[in-house]
Write an enzyme that holds these catalytic residues in place. Structure first.
Site, PDB file in Angstrom:
ATOM      1  N   SER A   8      -2.502  -4.360   8.913  1.00 40.72           N
ATOM      2  CA  SER A   8      -2.624  -5.811   8.926  1.00 40.72           C
ATOM      3  C   SER A   8      -3.680  -6.192   7.914  1.00 40.72           C
ATOM      4  CB  SER A   8      -3.014  -6.304  10.325  1.00 40.72           C
ATOM      5  OG  SER A   8      -3.028  -7.713  10.381  1.00 40.72           O
ATOM      6  N   ARG A  49       4.286  -3.435   5.818  1.00 42.49           N
ATOM      7  CA  ARG A  49       4.761  -3.671   7.182  1.00 42.49           C
ATOM      8  C   ARG A  49       5.451  -5.015   7.245  1.00 42.49           C
ATOM      9  NH1 ARG A  49       7.036  -3.107  11.279  1.00 42.49           N
ATOM     10  NH2 ARG A  49       6.283  -2.425  13.302  1.00 42.49           N
ATOM     11  N   THR A 106      -3.006 -10.537  15.617  1.00 41.49           N
ATOM     12  CA  THR A 106      -3.707  -9.598  16.493  1.00 41.49           C
ATOM     13  C   THR A 106      -4.252 -10.293  17.730  1.00 41.49           C
ATOM     14  OG1 THR A 106      -4.286  -8.240  14.570  1.00 41.49           O
ATOM     15  CG2 THR A 106      -5.528  -7.860  16.583  1.00 41.49           C
ATOM     16  N   CYS A 118      12.807  -2.125  -0.587  1.00 43.39           N
ATOM     17  CA  CYS A 118      12.021  -1.072   0.063  1.00 43.39           C
ATOM     18  C   CYS A 118      10.726  -0.836  -0.721  1.00 43.39           C
ATOM     19  CB  CYS A 118      12.811   0.227   0.146  1.00 43.39           C
ATOM     20  SG  CYS A 118      11.843   1.607   0.792  1.00 43.39           S
ATOM     21  N   CYS A 124       9.377   7.120   4.037  1.00 43.41           N
ATOM     22  CA  CYS A 124       9.379   5.874   4.812  1.00 43.41           C
ATOM     23  C   CYS A 124       8.008   5.591   5.411  1.00 43.41           C
ATOM     24  CB  CYS A 124      10.426   5.971   5.916  1.00 43.41           C
ATOM     25  SG  CYS A 124      10.527   4.521   6.978  1.00 43.41           S
ATOM     26  N   CYS A 151       8.124   0.275   7.657  1.00 39.52           N
ATOM     27  CA  CYS A 151       7.909  -1.169   7.526  1.00 39.52           C
ATOM     28  C   CYS A 151       9.038  -1.971   8.158  1.00 39.52           C
ATOM     29  CB  CYS A 151       7.716  -1.565   6.069  1.00 39.52           C
ATOM     30  SG  CYS A 151       9.216  -1.552   5.066  1.00 39.52           S
ATOM     31  N   CYS A 171      14.224  -2.614   5.600  1.00 39.55           N
ATOM     32  CA  CYS A 171      15.647  -2.321   5.409  1.00 39.55           C
ATOM     33  C   CYS A 171      16.475  -2.754   6.608  1.00 39.55           C
ATOM     34  CB  CYS A 171      15.850  -0.838   5.114  1.00 39.55           C
ATOM     35  SG  CYS A 171      15.185   0.271   6.378  1.00 39.55           S
TER      36      CYS A 171
END
Length: 563
Positions: A64, A318, A354, A508, A532, A535, A538
């Site tokens: 984050s 993310r 958060t 991606c 990968c 995130c 896709c």
């Protein structure tokens, strides 16, 4: 072998029973676990709680910005400062910049709406906060199982959730159990709380099974890409928060950025691209790299001679939920609940989630504790959504309910109307603006769009994907089946490449998808699943919804030590 064949041959799975099973060891899941144990201590009762975390340790997969509003943390731990919570850098100043290609306009701070103000907040590493929360949870008696991915929802005969099963370990690429095979385990609970983060693998299934999103706007997402830099102390202003809008995004594409000056001469740089973009040639990763070349951004990373003197030390990406209150599904169902970004509580107008994750984790915990200890463990946790409706968090999200929807009319209209709603009306508007399409449906055929020529990376200020993935510490057991699955293997070439110019090779941020020629010169999609970073882009943006992200072996993925 299919999972069913494996279970038939190697089962039954061992099981462990708890009062509450929590899927996801991020701020939402850990806050839920902590609150359950706090209530048990306060009332002299016993409640058993387990947290499953797919990362190698709590915080490994947490990414984050982040600027934290401490309100909900203070509710969870009123004495968090004395307890050593890693909130070390208060916000000292802030700036909102609107960028053109070569210049910038700064909005005077007195014109910033309340949602854009950050006094009283802290610039933090959410990964560090997560590790701290995990320690507090364990101190209270919570069992935490890192490296165990919840791969399957378990249901009872009435269709209620009764727990989850972890994934099998040691399955080889051919789908057969290897020499180190271990069958998964069942964790059963009176209630299961799902706190997987944005586009949770199991949360997505639950929303579909119970039709939790009936009557809601389609959920909207952005992809946030972040780098952590160590900079010259002369270019560092501890506590400075900078947000930008405008360039390099065009007027039809939602996007924005942040620079957060952390302690120890570190700056977190990030760029968010709305995944409802239209042009299949757009690359969120390349837009982020291009953004760093703006004079007002690169200044922090260079010396007076224009030489890059800062050092990039971490990278990650993310998806974030951005639909807000109008896209929020029903959060409870028989046997469980969704909390945090698994449901979509992020406030996109504040670029903060958060505090909402912590708050909703606590609210679900309070409802579950009451149901379990009063002998009503068969009841749906209706007290949780009611508590949310009566809370400050609902008020906050209701003020921002139109924020993302306005941008469907372009950045100009979106900026103007959000300025009116948030600054002029203080979020007290009488109208509501809806969205009616999921993000993947906005993508246009390549024939209707203009290709985008991105500059080559210089390796100093701008970078390629593979060198970026390297410093994300992403790692998967290479011999396991790919966790990026295709419903129909012919679709990527026959439709995505032919009609949309193969957008998976661009959206991606980790270089997982690449179109290559086979031995006969025919196009095929090559998937490098070991790259990968989880995130979920896709799974969200694929125009045919043919890609399905499933959990890899527990412990795989990125390791965001400082992010």
């Amino acid at each position: 072998m299919t999972p069913q064949d494996i279970l038939a041959q190697y089962g039954p799975r061992e099981s462990m029973e708890y009062d509450i099973v929590i899927v996801g060891g991020g701020p939402a899941g850990l806050s839920s676990a902590i609150r359950l144990k706090q209530l048990a201590t306060e009332q002299g009762k016993e409640v058993s709680v387990v947290v499953l975390e797919k990362g190698s340790e709590p915080g490994a997969h947490i990414l984050s910005g982040a600027v934290l509003d401490p309100q909900s943390l203070t509710e969870l731990f009123p004495d968090w400062k004395a307890m050593g919570a890693p909130l070390d850098q208060p916000v000292t100043d802030e700036a909102m910049l609107f960028l053109s290609e070569g210049g910038a306009y700064r909005t005077p701070n007195f014109l910033l709406p309340e949602c854009s103000q950050n006094h009283g907040n802290y610039i933090i590493s959410v990964g560090a906060l997560t590790r701290w929360l995990a320690q507090q949870a364990e101190n209270l008696g919570v069992e935490i199982f890192p490296g165990f991915a919840a791969a399957e929802v378990l249901y009872d005969e009435q269709g209620a959730v009764r727990g989850v099963a972890t994934g099998n370990m040691g399955i080889e690429k051919n789908g057969e159990p290897g020499p180190n095979f271990q069958i998964g385990m069942e964790l059963l609970g009176k209630y299961t709380i799902f706190a997987e983060g944005a586009r949770g693998h199991l949360g997505k299934q639950l929303i579909a099974k119970y039709q939790l999103d009936a009557g809601c706007d389609p959920q909207s997402y952005g992809i946030g890409i972040k780098e952590l830099w160590e900079v010259d102390p002369a270019r560092h202003e501890p506590g400075l928060v900078v947000h930008t809008a405008g360039w390099p995004m065009d007027n039809k594409t939602y996007g924005g950025s942040f620079l957060y000056h952390m302690a120890d001469n570190k700056i977190a740089l990030g760029f968010v691209t709305g995944l409802n973009y239209e042009n299949p040639y757009l690359s969120p990763f390349e837009e982020f790299q291009r953004w760093k070349t703006h004079p007002n951004i690169r200044w922090y990373l260079e010396n007076d001679k224009g030489e890059v003197t800062a050092k990039r030390i971490a990278y990650g990406a993310r998806a974030i939920t951005a639909g807000g209150l109008l896209a929020l599904p029903k959060t409870v169902f028989p046997g469980g609940a969704l909390v945090g970004c698994d449901a979509g509580f992020l406030n996109v107008s504040r670029i903060k989630g958060t505090h909402a994750a912590i708050k909703t984790g606590m609210q679900a915990a309070e409802a579950a504790f009451e149901a379990v200890t009063s002998g009503r463990a068969q009841d749906e946790l209706s007290a949780y959504p009611q508590a949310f409706k009566n809370s400050w968090l609902y008020t906050e999200l209701n003020k921002a309910r139109n924020f993302k929807a306005w941008f469907k009319y372009g950045l100009g209209v979106g900026t103007l109307m959000n300025g009116l709603e948030q600054f002029g009306l203080k979020g007290k508007m009488s109208w509501t603006i809806h969205r009616d399409k999921p993000d993947h449906a906005y993508l246009k055929p390549a024939s209707e769009c203009k290709p985008i020529a991105y500059p080559k990376p210089d390796g100093k200020l701008t970078f390629d994907r593979l060198s970026s993935v390297f410093i994300s510490n992403a790692n998967h057991e290479e011999n396991q089946p790919a966790h990026l699955t295709l419903k129909d293997a012919s679709v990527p070439v026959a439709i995505n490449l032919a009609k949309y110019a193969g957008p998976e090779a661009r959206y991606c941020p980790a270089g997982v998808y690449e179109f290559v020629k086979d031995a006969n010169g025919a196009d095929q999609l090559q998937i490098s699943a070991q790259n990968c970073v989880h995130c979920k882009t896709c799974d969200i943006k694929d125009p045919t919804q043919n890609i399905v992200w499933v959990t890899p072996e527990g412990g795989g993925g990125p390791n965001y030590a400082e992010m």
